[in-house]
Design a protein around this motif. Structure first.
Motif, PDB file in Angstrom:
ATOM      1  N   VAL A  92       0.838  -1.200   0.000  1.00 45.66           N
ATOM      2  CA  VAL A  92       0.000   0.000   0.000  1.00 45.66           C
ATOM      3  C   VAL A  92       0.876   1.253   0.000  1.00 45.66           C
ATOM      4  O   VAL A  92       0.557   2.246  -0.671  1.00 45.66           O
ATOM      5  CB  VAL A  92      -0.956   0.010   1.212  1.00 45.66           C
ATOM      6  CG1 VAL A  92      -1.815   1.278   1.203  1.00 45.66           C
ATOM      7  CG2 VAL A  92      -1.841  -1.222   1.203  1.00 45.66           C
ATOM      8  N   PHE A  93       1.984   1.219   0.735  1.00 46.23           N
ATOM      9  CA  PHE A  93       2.928   2.336   0.683  1.00 46.23           C
ATOM     10  C   PHE A  93       3.421   2.559  -0.744  1.00 46.23           C
ATOM     11  O   PHE A  93       3.540   3.704  -1.194  1.00 46.23           O
ATOM     12  CB  PHE A  93       4.119   2.064   1.614  1.00 46.23           C
ATOM     13  CG  PHE A  93       3.894   2.461   3.043  1.00 46.23           C
ATOM     14  CD1 PHE A  93       4.264   3.717   3.501  1.00 46.23           C
ATOM     15  CD2 PHE A  93       3.324   1.575   3.943  1.00 46.23           C
ATOM     16  CE1 PHE A  93       4.068   4.089   4.818  1.00 46.23           C
ATOM     17  CE2 PHE A  93       3.127   1.930   5.264  1.00 46.23           C
ATOM     18  CZ  PHE A  93       3.487   3.198   5.711  1.00 46.23           C
ATOM     19  N   GLU A  94       3.717   1.462  -1.448  1.00 48.92           N
ATOM     20  CA  GLU A  94       4.152   1.586  -2.846  1.00 48.92           C
ATOM     21  C   GLU A  94       3.080   2.291  -3.680  1.00 48.92           C
ATOM     22  O   GLU A  94       3.396   3.104  -4.563  1.00 48.92           O
ATOM     23  CB  GLU A  94       4.445   0.195  -3.424  1.00 48.92           C
ATOM     24  CG  GLU A  94       5.666  -0.491  -2.851  1.00 48.92           C
ATOM     25  CD  GLU A  94       6.968   0.016  -3.467  1.00 48.92           C
ATOM     26  OE1 GLU A  94       6.919   0.772  -4.462  1.00 48.92           O
ATOM     27  OE2 GLU A  94       8.038  -0.347  -2.945  1.00 48.92           O
ATOM     28  N   GLU A  95       1.832   1.987  -3.384  1.00 44.28           N
ATOM     29  CA  GLU A  95       0.720   2.591  -4.134  1.00 44.28           C
ATOM     30  C   GLU A  95       0.589   4.082  -3.836  1.00 44.28           C
ATOM     31  O   GLU A  95       0.530   4.910  -4.755  1.00 44.28           O
ATOM     32  CB  GLU A  95      -0.582   1.868  -3.769  1.00 44.28           C
ATOM     33  CG  GLU A  95      -1.825   2.470  -4.389  1.00 44.28           C
ATOM     34  CD  GLU A  95      -3.098   1.844  -3.825  1.00 44.28           C
ATOM     35  OE1 GLU A  95      -4.129   2.543  -3.822  1.00 44.28           O
ATOM     36  OE2 GLU A  95      -3.059   0.674  -3.384  1.00 44.28           O
ATOM     37  N   VAL A  96       0.548   4.436  -2.546  1.00 45.41           N
ATOM     38  CA  VAL A  96       0.269   5.834  -2.193  1.00 45.41           C
ATOM     39  C   VAL A  96       1.465   6.743  -2.444  1.00 45.41           C
ATOM     40  O   VAL A  96       1.303   7.973  -2.555  1.00 45.41           O
ATOM     41  CB  VAL A  96      -0.206   5.968  -0.726  1.00 45.41           C
ATOM     42  CG1 VAL A  96      -1.471   5.150  -0.506  1.00 45.41           C
ATOM     43  CG2 VAL A  96       0.884   5.582   0.267  1.00 45.41           C
ATOM     44  N   PHE A  97       2.656   6.171  -2.565  1.00 54.23           N
ATOM     45  CA  PHE A  97       3.844   6.970  -2.868  1.00 54.23           C
ATOM     46  C   PHE A  97       4.308   6.792  -4.322  1.00 54.23           C
ATOM     47  O   PHE A  97       5.483   6.963  -4.628  1.00 54.23           O
ATOM     48  CB  PHE A  97       4.986   6.639  -1.897  1.00 54.23           C
ATOM     49  CG  PHE A  97       4.842   7.308  -0.549  1.00 54.23           C
ATOM     50  CD1 PHE A  97       5.072   8.665  -0.405  1.00 54.23           C
ATOM     51  CD2 PHE A  97       4.465   6.574   0.570  1.00 54.23           C
ATOM     52  CE1 PHE A  97       4.941   9.291   0.834  1.00 54.23           C
ATOM     53  CE2 PHE A  97       4.336   7.187   1.806  1.00 54.23           C
ATOM     54  CZ  PHE A  97       4.567   8.548   1.944  1.00 54.23           C
ATOM     55  N   PHE A  98       3.355   6.466  -5.212  1.00 53.28           N
ATOM     56  CA  PHE A  98       3.614   6.440  -6.661  1.00 53.28           C
ATOM     57  C   PHE A  98       4.794   5.553  -7.026  1.00 53.28           C
ATOM     58  O   PHE A  98       5.621   5.909  -7.881  1.00 53.28           O
ATOM     59  CB  PHE A  98       3.856   7.868  -7.178  1.00 53.28           C
ATOM     60  CG  PHE A  98       2.828   8.870  -6.741  1.00 53.28           C
ATOM     61  CD1 PHE A  98       1.542   8.832  -7.258  1.00 53.28           C
ATOM     62  CD2 PHE A  98       3.131   9.822  -5.788  1.00 53.28           C
ATOM     63  CE1 PHE A  98       0.580   9.744  -6.853  1.00 53.28           C
ATOM     64  CE2 PHE A  98       2.172  10.740  -5.365  1.00 53.28           C
ATOM     65  CZ  PHE A  98       0.895  10.697  -5.894  1.00 53.28           C
TER      66      PHE A  98
END
Length: 223
Positions: free
Chosen positions: A66-72
């Protein structure tokens, strides 16, 4: 200070054979392998190290997609543009770890990655060319130019990406204390120089990477 021969013999006696010992030792990445890692992967690992600090690693790792998602995808060119309002919105996202100080560190570390990449061609090229015989200098550089990378965060980040480094963990510091090199975790310039010089000597005697010497030292106190 005892020489490398003593350290090697101690570890051989503990594990019973060279093969058993070698199986327990980490292997660093080569300079070429470090150069091939993209800047977004370095930024992701920097952020992962910051969020792991003080928290159970498995909890952080489980949330990392999810971090990968929200931080592009940790593209530093995109992350560096994330302003205060964007980060405040992330503080409302229950899927991630909502720690404002750590969230703020991500775009700040993205700026460091971009600055270094601009000067050296890539962040990986910068990491790859830094001499292991002054690895504490790289720790200090990252702590000074990055955010939330003090203490053990810089050496642990380097270990995570495969850059050869020793890590002054509790066990390693206990071993260094037994060798009468330092009496506490090395933080002063004097103590860091003493420890670096000791590792440089063992490195020259053995030809082993710093990470292996660090692990072998830990084995002398960690039973």
């Amino acid at each position: 200070m005892r020489d490398y021969k003593w350290l090697h013999e101690y570890c051989l006696n503990r594990f019973g054979s060279s093969a058993a010992l070698e199986a327990e030792l980490p292997v660093p990445r080569t300079p070429e392998q470090l150069r091939r890692i993209s800047d977004d992967r370095y930024l992701s690992t920097l952020a992962l190290r910051v969020f792991r600090a003080g928290l159970k690693h498995s909890v952080v790792d489980a949330k990392w997609p999810v971090f990968e998602e929200v931080f592009f995808g940790f593209d530093p060119e995109k992350v560096v543009l994330m302003g205060a309002e964007h980060l405040e919105r992330l503080m409302q996202d229950a899927r991630i770890i909502r720690h404002l100080g750590k969230l703020k560190s991500v775009p700040r570390n993205a700026q460091m990655v971009l600055d270094i990449a601009h000067e050296h061609g890539s962040f990986g090229a910068f990491i790859a060319q830094w001499p292991v015989t002054d690895i504490v200098g790289l720790w200090k550089y990252l702590a000074k130019h990055g955010h939330q990378l003090g203490g053990l965060s810089a050496p642990r980040f380097l270990r995570m990406v495969g850059k050869d480094t020793f890590v002054p963990s509790y066990d390693v510091v206990a071993a260094l204390n037994a060798q009468k090199l330092v009496d506490k975790a090395p933080t002063s310039l004097r103590d860091l120089a003493i420890v670096q010089n000791a590792f440089n000597q063992w490195h020259a005697e053995s030809g082993r990477p710093m990470c292996q010497l660090s692990q072998m030292l830990a084995f002398t106190v960690n039973h």
